[in-house]
Design a protein around this motif. Structure first.
Motif, PDB file in Angstrom:
ATOM      1  N   ALA A   1       0.835  -1.208   0.000  1.00  0.00           N
ATOM      2  CA  ALA A   1       0.000   0.000   0.000  1.00  0.00           C
ATOM      3  C   ALA A   1       0.871   1.261   0.000  1.00  0.00           C
ATOM      4  O   ALA A   1       0.600   2.205  -0.747  1.00  0.00           O
ATOM      5  CB  ALA A   1      -0.933  -0.006   1.205  1.00  0.00           C
ATOM      6  N   ALA A   2       1.913   1.259   0.819  1.00  0.00           N
ATOM      7  CA  ALA A   2       2.808   2.425   0.876  1.00  0.00           C
ATOM      8  C   ALA A   2       3.542   2.593  -0.448  1.00  0.00           C
ATOM      9  O   ALA A   2       3.668   3.718  -0.951  1.00  0.00           O
ATOM     10  CB  ALA A   2       3.800   2.266   2.022  1.00  0.00           C
ATOM     11  N   ARG A   3       4.020   1.505  -1.041  1.00  0.00           N
ATOM     12  CA  ARG A   3       4.761   1.581  -2.296  1.00  0.00           C
ATOM     13  C   ARG A   3       3.882   2.097  -3.427  1.00  0.00           C
ATOM     14  O   ARG A   3       4.303   2.936  -4.218  1.00  0.00           O
ATOM     15  CB  ARG A   3       5.312   0.207  -2.626  1.00  0.00           C
ATOM     16  CG  ARG A   3       6.236   0.160  -3.837  1.00  0.00           C
ATOM     17  CD  ARG A   3       7.264   1.216  -3.746  1.00  0.00           C
ATOM     18  NE  ARG A   3       8.652   0.969  -3.803  1.00  0.00           N
ATOM     19  CZ  ARG A   3       9.372  -0.090  -4.030  1.00  0.00           C
ATOM     20  NH1 ARG A   3       8.862  -1.241  -4.172  1.00  0.00           N
ATOM     21  NH2 ARG A   3      10.658  -0.033  -4.080  1.00  0.00           N
ATOM     22  N   ALA A   4       2.635   1.613  -3.487  1.00  0.00           N
ATOM     23  CA  ALA A   4       1.719   2.061  -4.540  1.00  0.00           C
ATOM     24  C   ALA A   4       1.387   3.550  -4.370  1.00  0.00           C
ATOM     25  O   ALA A   4       1.362   4.297  -5.355  1.00  0.00           O
ATOM     26  CB  ALA A   4       0.444   1.223  -4.519  1.00  0.00           C
ATOM     27  N   GLU A   5       1.164   3.972  -3.141  1.00  0.00           N
ATOM     28  CA  GLU A   5       0.845   5.382  -2.902  1.00  0.00           C
ATOM     29  C   GLU A   5       2.033   6.287  -3.217  1.00  0.00           C
ATOM     30  O   GLU A   5       1.866   7.370  -3.790  1.00  0.00           O
ATOM     31  CB  GLU A   5       0.399   5.572  -1.454  1.00  0.00           C
ATOM     32  CG  GLU A   5      -0.154   6.939  -1.178  1.00  0.00           C
ATOM     33  CD  GLU A   5      -0.758   7.050   0.201  1.00  0.00           C
ATOM     34  OE1 GLU A   5      -0.759   8.178   0.729  1.00  0.00           O
ATOM     35  OE2 GLU A   5      -1.220   6.040   0.755  1.00  0.00           O
ATOM     36  N   LEU A   6       3.233   5.841  -2.884  1.00  0.00           N
ATOM     37  CA  LEU A   6       4.434   6.632  -3.200  1.00  0.00           C
ATOM     38  C   LEU A   6       4.655   6.708  -4.708  1.00  0.00           C
ATOM     39  O   LEU A   6       5.070   7.754  -5.228  1.00  0.00           O
ATOM     40  CB  LEU A   6       5.652   6.035  -2.507  1.00  0.00           C
ATOM     41  CG  LEU A   6       5.712   6.285  -1.003  1.00  0.00           C
ATOM     42  CD1 LEU A   6       6.717   5.349  -0.345  1.00  0.00           C
ATOM     43  CD2 LEU A   6       6.050   7.726  -0.722  1.00  0.00           C
ATOM     44  N   ALA A   7       4.383   5.629  -5.432  1.00  0.00           N
ATOM     45  CA  ALA A   7       4.525   5.647  -6.892  1.00  0.00           C
ATOM     46  C   ALA A   7       3.565   6.664  -7.505  1.00  0.00           C
ATOM     47  O   ALA A   7       3.945   7.436  -8.396  1.00  0.00           O
ATOM     48  CB  ALA A   7       4.287   4.256  -7.460  1.00  0.00           C
ATOM     49  N   GLN A   8       2.321   6.681  -7.023  1.00  0.00           N
ATOM     50  CA  GLN A   8       1.353   7.662  -7.518  1.00  0.00           C
ATOM     51  C   GLN A   8       1.783   9.077  -7.170  1.00  0.00           C
ATOM     52  O   GLN A   8       1.629   9.998  -7.975  1.00  0.00           O
ATOM     53  CB  GLN A   8      -0.025   7.391  -6.938  1.00  0.00           C
ATOM     54  CG  GLN A   8      -0.681   6.152  -7.467  1.00  0.00           C
ATOM     55  CD  GLN A   8      -2.003   5.869  -6.783  1.00  0.00           C
ATOM     56  OE1 GLN A   8      -2.350   6.509  -5.799  1.00  0.00           O
ATOM     57  NE2 GLN A   8      -2.737   4.894  -7.307  1.00  0.00           N
ATOM     58  N   LEU A   9       2.324   9.265  -5.974  1.00  0.00           N
ATOM     59  CA  LEU A   9       2.772  10.580  -5.532  1.00  0.00           C
ATOM     60  C   LEU A   9       3.897  11.108  -6.426  1.00  0.00           C
ATOM     61  O   LEU A   9       3.869  12.259  -6.872  1.00  0.00           O
ATOM     62  CB  LEU A   9       3.236  10.511  -4.080  1.00  0.00           C
ATOM     63  CG  LEU A   9       3.688  11.808  -3.424  1.00  0.00           C
ATOM     64  CD1 LEU A   9       2.482  12.686  -3.132  1.00  0.00           C
ATOM     65  CD2 LEU A   9       4.437  11.508  -2.148  1.00  0.00           C
ATOM     66  N   LEU A  10       4.877  10.272  -6.719  1.00  0.00           N
ATOM     67  CA  LEU A  10       5.994  10.692  -7.565  1.00  0.00           C
ATOM     68  C   LEU A  10       5.540  10.917  -9.005  1.00  0.00           C
ATOM     69  O   LEU A  10       6.024  11.839  -9.670  1.00  0.00           O
ATOM     70  CB  LEU A  10       7.125   9.674  -7.494  1.00  0.00           C
ATOM     71  CG  LEU A  10       7.798   9.555  -6.126  1.00  0.00           C
ATOM     72  CD1 LEU A  10       8.880   8.488  -6.154  1.00  0.00           C
ATOM     73  CD2 LEU A  10       8.364  10.879  -5.674  1.00  0.00           C
ATOM     74  N   ASP A  11       4.610  10.089  -9.489  1.00  0.00           N
ATOM     75  CA  ASP A  11       4.065  10.316 -10.830  1.00  0.00           C
ATOM     76  C   ASP A  11       3.350  11.655 -10.908  1.00  0.00           C
ATOM     77  O   ASP A  11       3.502  12.395 -11.877  1.00  0.00           O
ATOM     78  CB  ASP A  11       3.094   9.196 -11.211  1.00  0.00           C
ATOM     79  CG  ASP A  11       3.808   7.903 -11.556  1.00  0.00           C
ATOM     80  OD1 ASP A  11       5.022   7.951 -11.846  1.00  0.00           O
ATOM     81  OD2 ASP A  11       3.148   6.842 -11.519  1.00  0.00           O
ATOM     82  N   ARG A  12       2.575  11.965  -9.877  1.00  0.00           N
ATOM     83  CA  ARG A  12       1.848  13.236  -9.834  1.00  0.00           C
ATOM     84  C   ARG A  12       2.826  14.413  -9.807  1.00  0.00           C
ATOM     85  O   ARG A  12       2.606  15.438 -10.443  1.00  0.00           O
ATOM     86  CB  ARG A  12       0.940  13.275  -8.614  1.00  0.00           C
ATOM     87  CG  ARG A  12      -0.151  14.290  -8.720  1.00  0.00           C
ATOM     88  CD  ARG A  12      -1.140  14.201  -7.578  1.00  0.00           C
ATOM     89  NE  ARG A  12      -1.627  12.845  -7.388  1.00  0.00           N
ATOM     90  CZ  ARG A  12      -1.776  12.261  -6.202  1.00  0.00           C
ATOM     91  NH1 ARG A  12      -1.474  12.901  -5.104  1.00  0.00           N
ATOM     92  NH2 ARG A  12      -2.213  11.034  -6.122  1.00  0.00           N
ATOM     93  N   ALA A  13       3.922  14.267  -9.072  1.00  0.00           N
ATOM     94  CA  ALA A  13       4.913  15.345  -9.007  1.00  0.00           C
ATOM     95  C   ALA A  13       5.603  15.532 -10.358  1.00  0.00           C
ATOM     96  O   ALA A  13       5.902  16.659 -10.764  1.00  0.00           O
ATOM     97  CB  ALA A  13       5.944  15.045  -7.938  1.00  0.00           C
ATOM     98  N   MET A  14       5.830  14.440 -11.072  1.00  0.00           N
ATOM     99  CA  MET A  14       6.487  14.527 -12.388  1.00  0.00           C
ATOM    100  C   MET A  14       5.554  15.150 -13.419  1.00  0.00           C
ATOM    101  O   MET A  14       6.002  15.932 -14.259  1.00  0.00           O
ATOM    102  CB  MET A  14       6.916  13.131 -12.852  1.00  0.00           C
ATOM    103  CG  MET A  14       8.016  12.521 -12.004  1.00  0.00           C
ATOM    104  SD  MET A  14       9.575  13.363 -12.205  1.00  0.00           S
ATOM    105  CE  MET A  14       9.969  12.916 -13.862  1.00  0.00           C
ATOM    106  N   THR A  15       4.290  14.808 -13.381  1.00  0.00           N
ATOM    107  CA  THR A  15       3.365  15.329 -14.392  1.00  0.00           C
ATOM    108  C   THR A  15       2.951  16.766 -14.105  1.00  0.00           C
ATOM    109  O   THR A  15       2.586  17.483 -15.016  1.00  0.00           O
ATOM    110  CB  THR A  15       2.089  14.453 -14.484  1.00  0.00           C
ATOM    111  OG1 THR A  15       1.450  14.413 -13.209  1.00  0.00           O
ATOM    112  CG2 THR A  15       2.434  13.055 -14.943  1.00  0.00           C
TER     113      THR A  15
END
Length: 160
Positions: free
Chosen positions: A141-155
């Motif tokens: 759960a933490a890994r998936a949320e962090l992946a979404q967070l970093l994707d959002r920061a990149m976009t």
């Protein structure tokens, strides 16, 4: 290169900036800069810039603000800092699990813009949903949320 932010002054500089992206549990801060030089580096710059002569009296102390530092350069890599407070993750096992997941999330993203990055845990994970302090479910759960967070920061386009 992914470095670790360790000095409080660097954390203060980054956390003074507004958040770049948020999720349910994490907040991401970014500053397009390199870590501040240590006191030892500043002392070396001060000594190197001072003229050694016996004819003129040199000031005994130079204020740090007056020391001419090297010209600001573009950051030379990603520097990651983590803020996982005890009030949101009571057990040290959980805090360490979250820190490992944050480091791994940045390692999986080689295209992150350079600079200082701080990931802050802003709310606890539900203990009813994740009763174990270091369960695989919490890890995923933490890994998936962090992946979404970093994707959002990149976009969203990270600004300095």
């Amino acid at each position: 290169m992914i470095g670790r932010i360790q000095r409080p002054v660097d954390f203060e500089r980054v956390l003074a900036r507004p958040t770049r992206a948020r999720s349910a549990h994490f907040a991401l801060h970014h500053l397009s800069a390199s870590p501040a030089p240590s006191a030892w580096v500043a002392a070396q710059l001060r000594t190197a810039s001072a003229k050694l002569s016996t004819g003129e009296s040199q000031p005994a102390h130079t204020l740090v603000e007056q020391v001419p530092l090297a010209t600001p350069q573009l950051p030379d890599g990603c520097w990651v800092g983590m803020v996982v407070p005890k009030r949101h993750a009571r057990r040290s096992v959980t805090r360490q699990l979250l820190k490992r997941q944050i480091r791994a999330a940045f390692a999986d993203r080689p295209g992150m813009p350079p600079g200082l990055w701080v990931v802050r845990l802003r709310s606890p994970f539900d203990r009813q949903q994740f009763p174990s302090a270091a369960s695989d479910a919490l890890r995923h759960a933490a890994r998936a949320e962090l992946a979404q967070l970093l994707d959002r920061a990149m976009t969203s386009g990270v600004r300095a």
